[in-house]
Write a protein that holds these residues in place. Structure first.
Motif, short mmCIF file in Angstrom:
data_model
loop_
_atom_site.label_atom_id
_atom_site.label_comp_id
_atom_site.label_asym_id
_atom_site.label_seq_id
_atom_site.Cartn_x
_atom_site.Cartn_y
_atom_site.Cartn_z
N CYS A 98 4.65 -8.20 -10.94
CA CYS A 98 4.07 -7.60 -12.15
C CYS A 98 3.85 -6.10 -11.93
O CYS A 98 4.11 -5.28 -12.83
CB CYS A 98 2.74 -8.28 -12.49
SG CYS A 98 2.89 -9.94 -13.19
N GLY A 99 3.37 -5.74 -10.73
CA GLY A 99 3.18 -4.33 -10.44
C GLY A 99 4.48 -3.55 -10.40
O GLY A 99 4.55 -2.42 -10.90
N ALA A 100 5.53 -4.14 -9.83
CA ALA A 100 6.83 -3.48 -9.79
C ALA A 100 7.34 -3.19 -11.20
O ALA A 100 7.88 -2.11 -11.48
CB ALA A 100 7.83 -4.34 -9.02
N ALA A 101 7.15 -4.16 -12.09
CA ALA A 101 7.56 -3.96 -13.49
C ALA A 101 6.76 -2.85 -14.14
O ALA A 101 7.30 -2.03 -14.91
CB ALA A 101 7.40 -5.27 -14.26
N GLY A 102 5.47 -2.76 -13.82
CA GLY A 102 4.64 -1.70 -14.38
C GLY A 102 5.10 -0.32 -13.94
O GLY A 102 5.19 0.61 -14.75
N TYR A 103 5.40 -0.16 -12.65
CA TYR A 103 5.89 1.13 -12.18
C TYR A 103 7.23 1.49 -12.81
O TYR A 103 7.46 2.63 -13.22
CB TYR A 103 6.03 1.11 -10.65
CG TYR A 103 4.73 1.08 -9.90
CD1 TYR A 103 3.66 1.88 -10.28
CD2 TYR A 103 4.57 0.26 -8.79
CE1 TYR A 103 2.46 1.86 -9.58
CE2 TYR A 103 3.37 0.24 -8.07
CZ TYR A 103 2.33 1.04 -8.48
OH TYR A 103 1.15 1.01 -7.78
N ALA A 104 8.13 0.52 -12.87
CA ALA A 104 9.46 0.80 -13.42
C ALA A 104 9.39 1.21 -14.89
O ALA A 104 10.23 2.00 -15.37
CB ALA A 104 10.35 -0.43 -13.27
N SER A 105 8.39 0.70 -15.62
CA SER A 105 8.31 0.99 -17.06
C SER A 105 8.02 2.46 -17.35
O SER A 105 8.23 2.91 -18.48
CB SER A 105 7.23 0.10 -17.70
OG SER A 105 5.94 0.47 -17.25
N PHE A 106 7.56 3.23 -16.36
CA PHE A 106 7.32 4.66 -16.58
C PHE A 106 8.59 5.37 -17.05
O PHE A 106 8.52 6.38 -17.75
CB PHE A 106 6.81 5.32 -15.29
CG PHE A 106 5.31 5.31 -15.15
CD1 PHE A 106 4.61 6.50 -15.09
CD2 PHE A 106 4.61 4.12 -15.05
CE1 PHE A 106 3.23 6.51 -14.93
CE2 PHE A 106 3.24 4.10 -14.89
CZ PHE A 106 2.54 5.30 -14.84
N TRP A 135 0.81 -1.21 0.00
CA TRP A 135 0.00 0.00 0.00
C TRP A 135 0.85 1.26 0.00
O TRP A 135 0.36 2.33 -0.38
CB TRP A 135 -0.98 -0.04 1.16
CG TRP A 135 -2.12 -0.98 0.85
CD1 TRP A 135 -2.15 -2.33 1.03
CD2 TRP A 135 -3.36 -0.63 0.23
NE1 TRP A 135 -3.34 -2.85 0.58
CE2 TRP A 135 -4.10 -1.83 0.09
CE3 TRP A 135 -3.92 0.57 -0.19
CZ2 TRP A 135 -5.38 -1.86 -0.47
CZ3 TRP A 135 -5.20 0.55 -0.74
CH2 TRP A 135 -5.91 -0.65 -0.88
N SER A 136 2.10 1.17 0.40
CA SER A 136 3.00 2.31 0.21
C SER A 136 3.11 2.62 -1.28
O SER A 136 3.02 3.78 -1.70
CB SER A 136 4.39 1.99 0.77
OG SER A 136 4.37 1.81 2.16
N ALA A 137 3.29 1.59 -2.08
CA ALA A 137 3.43 1.77 -3.53
C ALA A 137 2.14 2.31 -4.14
O ALA A 137 2.17 3.21 -4.99
CB ALA A 137 3.80 0.44 -4.18
N LEU A 138 1.00 1.78 -3.72
CA LEU A 138 -0.27 2.23 -4.29
C LEU A 138 -0.52 3.70 -3.98
O LEU A 138 -0.96 4.47 -4.85
CB LEU A 138 -1.41 1.38 -3.73
CG LEU A 138 -1.45 -0.08 -4.19
CD1 LEU A 138 -2.49 -0.85 -3.38
CD2 LEU A 138 -1.75 -0.18 -5.67
N PHE A 139 -0.24 4.12 -2.76
CA PHE A 139 -0.50 5.51 -2.39
C PHE A 139 0.44 6.47 -3.13
O PHE A 139 0.03 7.56 -3.52
CB PHE A 139 -0.35 5.67 -0.88
CG PHE A 139 -1.03 6.90 -0.33
CD1 PHE A 139 -2.40 7.05 -0.46
CD2 PHE A 139 -0.31 7.89 0.31
CE1 PHE A 139 -3.04 8.17 0.05
CE2 PHE A 139 -0.94 9.01 0.82
CZ PHE A 139 -2.31 9.15 0.70
N ILE A 140 1.68 6.05 -3.35
CA ILE A 140 2.59 6.85 -4.17
C ILE A 140 2.00 7.05 -5.55
O ILE A 140 2.03 8.16 -6.11
CB ILE A 140 3.97 6.15 -4.26
CG1 ILE A 140 4.70 6.24 -2.91
CG2 ILE A 140 4.82 6.80 -5.35
CD1 ILE A 140 5.95 5.40 -2.84
N MET A 141 1.45 5.98 -6.12
CA MET A 141 0.85 6.07 -7.45
C MET A 141 -0.34 7.02 -7.46
O MET A 141 -0.47 7.88 -8.34
CB MET A 141 0.42 4.69 -7.93
CG MET A 141 -0.33 4.70 -9.26
SD MET A 141 -0.94 3.07 -9.73
CE MET A 141 -2.25 2.82 -8.51
#
Length: 496
Positions: free
Chosen positions: A387-395, A313-319
């Protein structure tokens, strides 16, 4: 009867349909509040502080509502449904009022009211699935709930963009809220109330006698007497930690919102000391001692899942906080929230959020159940988080905003897994009589990381990456990797 009857597909639908409307409300909030705040003149550095209302209300509301709903029985209305209805009514009124905000302060207050109301409705829904379903249907129940969450989020996220396609003005005239956002919030309020009302009308809860029969003897011990045996050492540690954080704000010149983090640590230290004192004084029925006692007595599995939830949820809130400024600045070259290019980028964020939620709805009913049967729920969650980590990194590597749709596929799979797998793992291991309070306490590890992001991310970005919000995505990717590593310990425990 000592086992609950199996629910049909229609039963699964009715149990979770209210979440469709609740998530429309959350999606409108997540996709548009940064836009609304910036439209009223808020700076990027101010966004975490303005957003802090959302997780703070969840932290305060959900354990209390969980505790109360475990102990409520209002005849035909049951114990969870009164909270569904009351929260939905308040949230709908908040969604109608939000677009009428005349200034930044009013919008921030309405976010607080809206999020509190959504949490009043949402928390009992998590426990409701466990109440109504037998253990072998928990995974299916939370998958259906996740599908409704995804579908509701698609509708809520894409509605402002869809209105623009039909000719509704998307221009923030004279510093106001665009008509696309205004009409979307009003539609969302009506849809939220109607969908929750559907669940209230079409379901009937098992009465306390039936629930006791289903539970048998597999109930948790009362944690209040155990709390009475504890020393005040842990309370003093929390108090010292809060004092240290507040001292560090001045010494290290951190952002003033970090004071909130220190205040929360101090607050919990005082609450735990008061709870111990009440328990020692022979007051077992008080809510504070019950909540603190259950928190300190969490099962081992719940504690391990909590660590993964913290990072997820740290990652989600950053997004949620930063996607709009990232897309507008990095891909549309617009930092001025009143410019047409900024509003164009903000509308594309609505499409991106709708995409990841649509992917989540499909993945919850297809990919995740298939993987869970083959490799288990914990390992499925590890795959989803990566999969989510890869999605964020692709930005960092995609050349055009349209390519971000690919990023949202990985993020959508992670979102589906975060919403389904931990709750499916947890629900089957918790005592029925305390399902509401434990689900509410589990939300602490959803809320605390959001508060940490809200209080600390502004200081980090201002000091190390001023004017470059895209670097928040690196933090998001890294924390999802940490969540995946934390799930390895859960996997080991569930496999014995």
């Amino acid at each position: 009867m000592t086992e609950k009857p199996r629910q049909s597909l229609a039963g699964l639908w009715n149990i979770s349909f209210g979440f469709f409307g609740i998530q429309i409300g959350f999606a409108l909030q997540n996709a548009n509040m940064s836009r609304i705040f910036q439209t009223f003149g808020a700076r990027i550095d101010d966004l975490p502080w303005l957003w802090v209302a959302a997780p703070l209300t969840g932290l305060l509301v959900q354990p209390v509502i969980g505790h109360l709903s475990d102990r409520t029985w209002l005849g035909r209305l049951g114990r969870r449904r009164p909270y569904f209805f009351a929260g939905a009514l308040l949230a709908a009124l908040s969604l109608f009022a939000m677009p009428l905000a005349p200034a930044l302060l009013f919008a921030a207050v309405m976010l607080w009211v809206l999020d509190a109301s959504l949490n009043v409705s949402m928390e009992p829904f998590r426990a409701f699935v466990g109440d109504m379903l037998r253990k072998d249907q928990h995974a299916a129940g939370y998958a259906v709930q996740t599908a409704f969450i995804g579908a509701g989020a698609v509708v809520g996220s894409i509605f402002p963009w869809a209105l623009e396609q039909f000719g509704v003005s998307n221009v923030a005239a004279h510093g106001g809220i665009p008509d696309t956002v205004r009409f979307a919030f009003w539609f969302g309020g009506a849809a939220l109330f109607a969908s929750v009302l559907w669940t209230v009308v079409t379901t009937r809860e098992y009465d306390p006698h039936a629930m006791a029969a289903f539970a048998g003897t597999a109930e948790a011990n009362d944690e209040v007497p155990l709390l009475a045996t504890r020393s005040y050492a842990s309370s003093l540690i929390w108090l010292a930690a809060g004092t240290l954080v507040i001292w560090a704000v001045g010494q290290l010149r951190l952002e003033k919102e970090v004071y909130l983090l220190g205040a929360l640590l101090l607050g919990y230290g005082l609450a735990s000391a008061a709870a111990i004192a009440l328990a020692r004084g022979g007051s077992p029925a008080n809510m504070l001692s019950s909540i603190v006692g259950d928190f300190s007595g969490m099962p081992v599995l719940m504690k391990r899942l909590a660590l993964a939830q913290f990072f997820s949820w740290s990652a989600l809130f950053i997004m949620w906080i930063n996607t709009t400024p990232i897309v507008a600045h990095h891909f549309y070259g617009a930092a001025d929230a009143t410019s047409p290019r900024f509003q164009e980028g903000a509308s594309w964020v609505d499409v991106l959020f709708a995409t990841y939620n649509g992917v989540a709805a499909v993945a919850a009913l297809t990919v995740l159940p298939l993987l869970a049967r083959r490799i288990g729920q914990a390992r499925t969650h590890i795959v989803g988080l990566l999969c989510g980590a890869a999605g964020y990194a692709s930005f960092f590597f995609l050349p055009d905003a349209r390519w971000l749709l690919l990023s949202e596929i990985g993020i959508g799979i992670a979102w589906a897994s975060i919403l389904a797998m931990p709750y499916a793992i947890l629900a089957s291991s918790l005592p029925r009589a305390k399902l509401g309070i434990y689900m509410g306490l589990f939300n602490v590890f959803v809320v605390v990381p959001q508060l940490l992001v809200a209080t600390a991310m502004g200081s980090i970005m201002k000091r190390f990456f001023p004017g470059e919000p895209i670097w928040t995505m690196a933090f998001a990717a890294g924390t999802l990797v940490l969540a995946a590593l934390a799930m390895i310990r859960v996997d080991r425990l569930t496999r014995g």
